[in-house]
Design an enzyme around this catalytic site. Structure first.
Site, PDB file in Angstrom:
ATOM      1  N   THR A 121       0.808  -1.213   0.000  1.00 11.98           N
ATOM      2  CA  THR A 121       0.000   0.000   0.000  1.00 11.98           C
ATOM      3  C   THR A 121       0.842   1.264   0.000  1.00 11.98           C
ATOM      4  O   THR A 121       1.948   1.285   0.574  1.00 11.98           O
ATOM      5  CB  THR A 121      -0.913   0.023   1.246  1.00 11.98           C
ATOM      6  OG1 THR A 121      -1.543   1.301   1.340  1.00 11.98           O
ATOM      7  CG2 THR A 121      -0.125  -0.202   2.524  1.00 11.98           C
ATOM      8  N   TYR A 145      -2.148   0.462   9.735  1.00 13.23           N
ATOM      9  CA  TYR A 145      -2.388  -0.225   8.467  1.00 13.23           C
ATOM     10  C   TYR A 145      -1.112  -0.235   7.620  1.00 13.23           C
ATOM     11  O   TYR A 145      -0.635  -1.285   7.177  1.00 13.23           O
ATOM     12  CB  TYR A 145      -3.539   0.453   7.710  1.00 13.23           C
ATOM     13  CG  TYR A 145      -3.711  -0.070   6.315  1.00 13.23           C
ATOM     14  CD1 TYR A 145      -4.144  -1.367   6.096  1.00 13.23           C
ATOM     15  CD2 TYR A 145      -3.419   0.729   5.210  1.00 13.23           C
ATOM     16  CE1 TYR A 145      -4.283  -1.866   4.805  1.00 13.23           C
ATOM     17  CE2 TYR A 145      -3.563   0.253   3.923  1.00 13.23           C
ATOM     18  CZ  TYR A 145      -3.992  -1.045   3.723  1.00 13.23           C
ATOM     19  OH  TYR A 145      -4.117  -1.521   2.446  1.00 13.23           O
TER      20      TYR A 145
END
Ligand code: UDP
Length: 332
Positions: A121, A145
């Site tokens: 990501t 995250y």
């Protein structure tokens, strides 16, 4: 030419995974899906694709699946994806994205799997000093995250150095849209991603859209992101797998984005344009864990892989997201 390996797709019943299953099959790869169906859907796995309902850290089941299907590559999507939730429940993210990935990587090594593709990501960068952001810029995540994914990148790097496995980590920017043929799309309830939320609002499932933050260091003060069509992203995985097979001693970490940023207001303008309506925008404070702007420098993926974006058009992304949202409404 050797036959294409059979690919184990983790999270193949989920949003991006289900698009990748379609793309891999279209490219002639055999596919097996493993998914625990916590956020995925059994219907999202096409007929004829073997399906294993299990968690990726169920080592015995993963080992049996690798053996029974002669798996030669793993494309790993399974995980948790909501940035604000990772702030409020970090240990869920370190379990689902880091600890369970460690188990899967070990199963890959033990089972003799040669190629591994990982859903990483842009959140691994944190707040980049400059945008567009390049892969060799510092990775300093500002939310759990991003950190949970960066830790898995590190495991892959070290594992690939020690074992006969090569890998690609694709750092996704903001994934949106749906299969243009209407076979799958973003279906999980409790959406937090902007285009999904806007599609829900445009189809009458919610009354308004919150704009989180108007004081960012961006042109109109709202957050800027690089939105990539999910089908282009799915194709990038096929291209990455082709490349890993052709270059068995090399690894790749690459941004997956278009290199163009749109603000929240610009995205909502696109929705208004496509629907010919006006969404009710509620301007609110910043959301935890959000950087000002994240836009990909995509020179590396473009020069390394045989991949050219086919759907780099914000209105088209919005149109496909809306079509899927209407379809979900009809199914309900
Ligand atoms: N955003 C927003 N309203 C929403 C959801 C998101 O204003 O209801 C903003 C968010 O603050 C960020 C951008 O839209 O600037 C993209 O957020 P999203 O959750 O879609 O993806 P992220 O970049 O967090 O992965």
């Amino acid at each position: 030419m050797t036959a294409k390996p059979t690919v184990l797709v983790t999270g193949g019943a989920g949003y991006i995974g289900s698009h990748a299953v379609l793309a891999l099959r279209d490219a002639g790869y055999g596919v097996v899906v493993i998914d625990n169906l916590v956020t995925g859907f059994r219907w999202a796995v096409p007929e004829g694709v073997p399906f294993v309902e299990a968690s990726i850290d169920d080592a015995a089941t993963v080992a049996a699946t690798i053996r029974d299907h002669d798996i030669g590559a793993i494309v790993h999507f399974a995980g948790s994806v909501v940035v604000p939730e990772s702030v409020s429940d970090p240990l869920k993210y370190y379990l689902n994205n880091t600890v369970r990935s460690r188990s899967l990587i070990e199963s890959a090594v033990t089972g003799g799997v040669k190629h591994f593709i990982f859903s990483s990501t842009a959140a691994t960068y944190g707040i980049p000093d400059t945008v567009p952001v390049r892969e060799d810029m510092p990775t300093v995540p500002i939310n759990p995250y991003g950190m949970s994914k960066l830790m898995t990148e590190a495991m892959l790097r070290d594992t690939a150095a020690a074992h006969p496995l090569n890998y690609a980590a694709l750092r996704y920017f903001n994934v949106a849209g749906a299969d243009p043929k209407g076979r799958t799309g973003q279906s999980t309830a409790g959406a937090t991603h902007l285009i999904k939320i806007a599609a829900e609002a445009a189809t009458g499932k919610r009354a308004s859209v919150s704009v989180f933050g108007t004081d960012y260091a961006t042109e109109d003060g709202t957050g800027v992101r690089d939105y990539i069509h999910v089908s282009d992203l799915a194709d990038a995985h096929v291209a990455a797998l082709d490349w890993l097979i052709a270059n068995p001693t090399e690894n790749l970490t690459a941004n997956a984005g278009y290199g163009t940023g749109f603000s929240v207001n610009q995205v909502l303008d696109a929705v208004d344009r496509v629907t010919n309506m006006k969404l009710d925008r509620r301007y609110e404070g910043r959301r935890a864990g959000d950087p000002d702007a994240l836009v990909a420098d995509n020179a590396r993926i473009l020069s390394t892989l045989d991949w050219t974006p086919q759907r780099a058009d914000l209105d088209g992304i919005v149109r496909d997201a809306l079509a899927w949202e209407r379809h979900l409404g009809e199914r309900a």
